[in-house]
Design a protein around this motif. Structure first.
Motif, PDB file in Angstrom:
ATOM      1  N   LYS A  33      -8.836 -36.618-123.508  1.00  0.00           N
ATOM      2  CA  LYS A  33      -9.380 -37.644-122.624  1.00  0.00           C
ATOM      3  C   LYS A  33      -8.262 -38.506-122.047  1.00  0.00           C
ATOM      4  O   LYS A  33      -8.274 -38.857-120.865  1.00  0.00           O
ATOM      5  CB  LYS A  33     -10.394 -38.496-123.378  1.00  0.00           C
ATOM      6  CG  LYS A  33     -11.187 -39.431-122.482  1.00  0.00           C
ATOM      7  CD  LYS A  33     -12.301 -40.099-123.271  1.00  0.00           C
ATOM      8  CE  LYS A  33     -13.042 -41.112-122.448  1.00  0.00           C
ATOM      9  NZ  LYS A  33     -14.078 -41.800-123.225  1.00  0.00           N
ATOM     10  N   SER A  40     -15.181 -38.230-117.711  1.00  0.00           N
ATOM     11  CA  SER A  40     -16.619 -38.414-117.895  1.00  0.00           C
ATOM     12  C   SER A  40     -17.196 -37.383-118.867  1.00  0.00           C
ATOM     13  O   SER A  40     -17.981 -37.717-119.749  1.00  0.00           O
ATOM     14  CB  SER A  40     -17.331 -38.317-116.542  1.00  0.00           C
ATOM     15  OG  SER A  40     -18.717 -38.443-116.701  1.00  0.00           O
ATOM     16  N   GLN A  41     -16.787 -36.130-118.703  1.00  0.00           N
ATOM     17  CA  GLN A  41     -17.290 -35.081-119.590  1.00  0.00           C
ATOM     18  C   GLN A  41     -16.830 -35.309-121.032  1.00  0.00           C
ATOM     19  O   GLN A  41     -17.605 -35.148-121.970  1.00  0.00           O
ATOM     20  CB  GLN A  41     -16.837 -33.706-119.110  1.00  0.00           C
ATOM     21  CG  GLN A  41     -17.534 -33.259-117.845  1.00  0.00           C
ATOM     22  CD  GLN A  41     -16.949 -31.972-117.288  1.00  0.00           C
ATOM     23  OE1 GLN A  41     -15.828 -31.585-117.613  1.00  0.00           O
ATOM     24  NE2 GLN A  41     -17.712 -31.319-116.429  1.00  0.00           N
ATOM     25  N   ARG A  85     -18.694 -37.823-123.198  1.00  0.00           N
ATOM     26  CA  ARG A  85     -19.988 -37.404-123.744  1.00  0.00           C
ATOM     27  C   ARG A  85     -19.850 -36.623-125.044  1.00  0.00           C
ATOM     28  O   ARG A  85     -20.828 -36.360-125.714  1.00  0.00           O
ATOM     29  CB  ARG A  85     -20.716 -36.541-122.717  1.00  0.00           C
ATOM     30  CG  ARG A  85     -21.065 -37.307-121.470  1.00  0.00           C
ATOM     31  CD  ARG A  85     -21.830 -36.454-120.507  1.00  0.00           C
ATOM     32  NE  ARG A  85     -21.976 -37.182-119.264  1.00  0.00           N
ATOM     33  CZ  ARG A  85     -21.797 -36.657-118.074  1.00  0.00           C
ATOM     34  NH1 ARG A  85     -21.486 -35.394-117.953  1.00  0.00           N
ATOM     35  NH2 ARG A  85     -21.923 -37.380-116.995  1.00  0.00           N
ATOM     36  N   ARG A  86     -18.624 -36.226-125.398  1.00  0.00           N
ATOM     37  CA  ARG A  86     -18.405 -35.447-126.613  1.00  0.00           C
ATOM     38  C   ARG A  86     -18.240 -36.361-127.806  1.00  0.00           C
ATOM     39  O   ARG A  86     -17.778 -37.479-127.698  1.00  0.00           O
ATOM     40  CB  ARG A  86     -17.158 -34.591-126.455  1.00  0.00           C
ATOM     41  CG  ARG A  86     -17.365 -33.491-125.417  1.00  0.00           C
ATOM     42  CD  ARG A  86     -16.109 -32.761-125.104  1.00  0.00           C
ATOM     43  NE  ARG A  86     -15.404 -32.335-126.316  1.00  0.00           N
ATOM     44  CZ  ARG A  86     -14.287 -31.646-126.286  1.00  0.00           C
ATOM     45  NH1 ARG A  86     -13.744 -31.297-125.166  1.00  0.00           N
ATOM     46  NH2 ARG A  86     -13.696 -31.308-127.403  1.00  0.00           N
ATOM     47  N   ARG A  87     -18.602 -35.881-128.951  1.00  0.00           N
ATOM     48  CA  ARG A  87     -18.459 -36.649-130.189  1.00  0.00           C
ATOM     49  C   ARG A  87     -17.598 -35.859-131.171  1.00  0.00           C
ATOM     50  O   ARG A  87     -17.822 -34.675-131.386  1.00  0.00           O
ATOM     51  CB  ARG A  87     -19.816 -36.912-130.836  1.00  0.00           C
ATOM     52  CG  ARG A  87     -20.674 -37.822-130.027  1.00  0.00           C
ATOM     53  CD  ARG A  87     -20.237 -39.250-130.279  1.00  0.00           C
ATOM     54  NE  ARG A  87     -21.148 -40.160-129.626  1.00  0.00           N
ATOM     55  CZ  ARG A  87     -20.753 -41.231-128.979  1.00  0.00           C
ATOM     56  NH1 ARG A  87     -19.490 -41.518-128.884  1.00  0.00           N
ATOM     57  NH2 ARG A  87     -21.624 -42.018-128.416  1.00  0.00           N
ATOM     58  N   LYS A 118     -19.588 -29.597-125.951  1.00  0.00           N
ATOM     59  CA  LYS A 118     -20.955 -29.853-125.492  1.00  0.00           C
ATOM     60  C   LYS A 118     -21.652 -28.520-125.232  1.00  0.00           C
ATOM     61  O   LYS A 118     -21.129 -27.650-124.563  1.00  0.00           O
ATOM     62  CB  LYS A 118     -20.914 -30.687-124.216  1.00  0.00           C
ATOM     63  CG  LYS A 118     -22.279 -31.120-123.761  1.00  0.00           C
ATOM     64  CD  LYS A 118     -22.165 -32.018-122.547  1.00  0.00           C
ATOM     65  CE  LYS A 118     -23.533 -32.403-122.083  1.00  0.00           C
ATOM     66  NZ  LYS A 118     -23.500 -33.165-120.857  1.00  0.00           N
TER      67      LYS A 118
END
Length: 86
Positions: free
Chosen positions: A59, A72-73, A76-78, A83
């Protein structure tokens, strides 16, 4: 990462490259500034720095490249998981 007062960040980078700080960058010299952002209040800058420090390497690299879609993508990941597309 770090903070500098004023608009001229070159003094801060020069201090790091001279070894004035015994922190993270000391053994990683020479350092190169790859991202900077101006804040009216130092507290806002410190908050942004803390947030960035928690980001994944991927990131951070997307930020450096101004790849906002990837930032942005990756937001959203943890915990580094990918994903699911199904």
């Amino acid at each position: 990462m770090g903070s500098a007062t004023g608009e001229d960040t070159s003094k801060r980078v020069d201090q790091h490259n001279a070894g004035a700080y015994l922190g993270y960058t000391y053994s990683r010299r020479p350092v190169v500034l790859v991202w900077s952002e101006y804040f009216d209040r130092i507290t806002d800058g410190i908050a942004a720095e803390r947030q960035l420090k928690g980001w994944s390497r991927a990131k951070k690299e997307a930020l450096i490249l101004s790849d906002w879609k990837a930032v942005s993508q990756l937001a959203r990941r943890r915990a580094g998981s990918t994903k699911s597309t199904s």
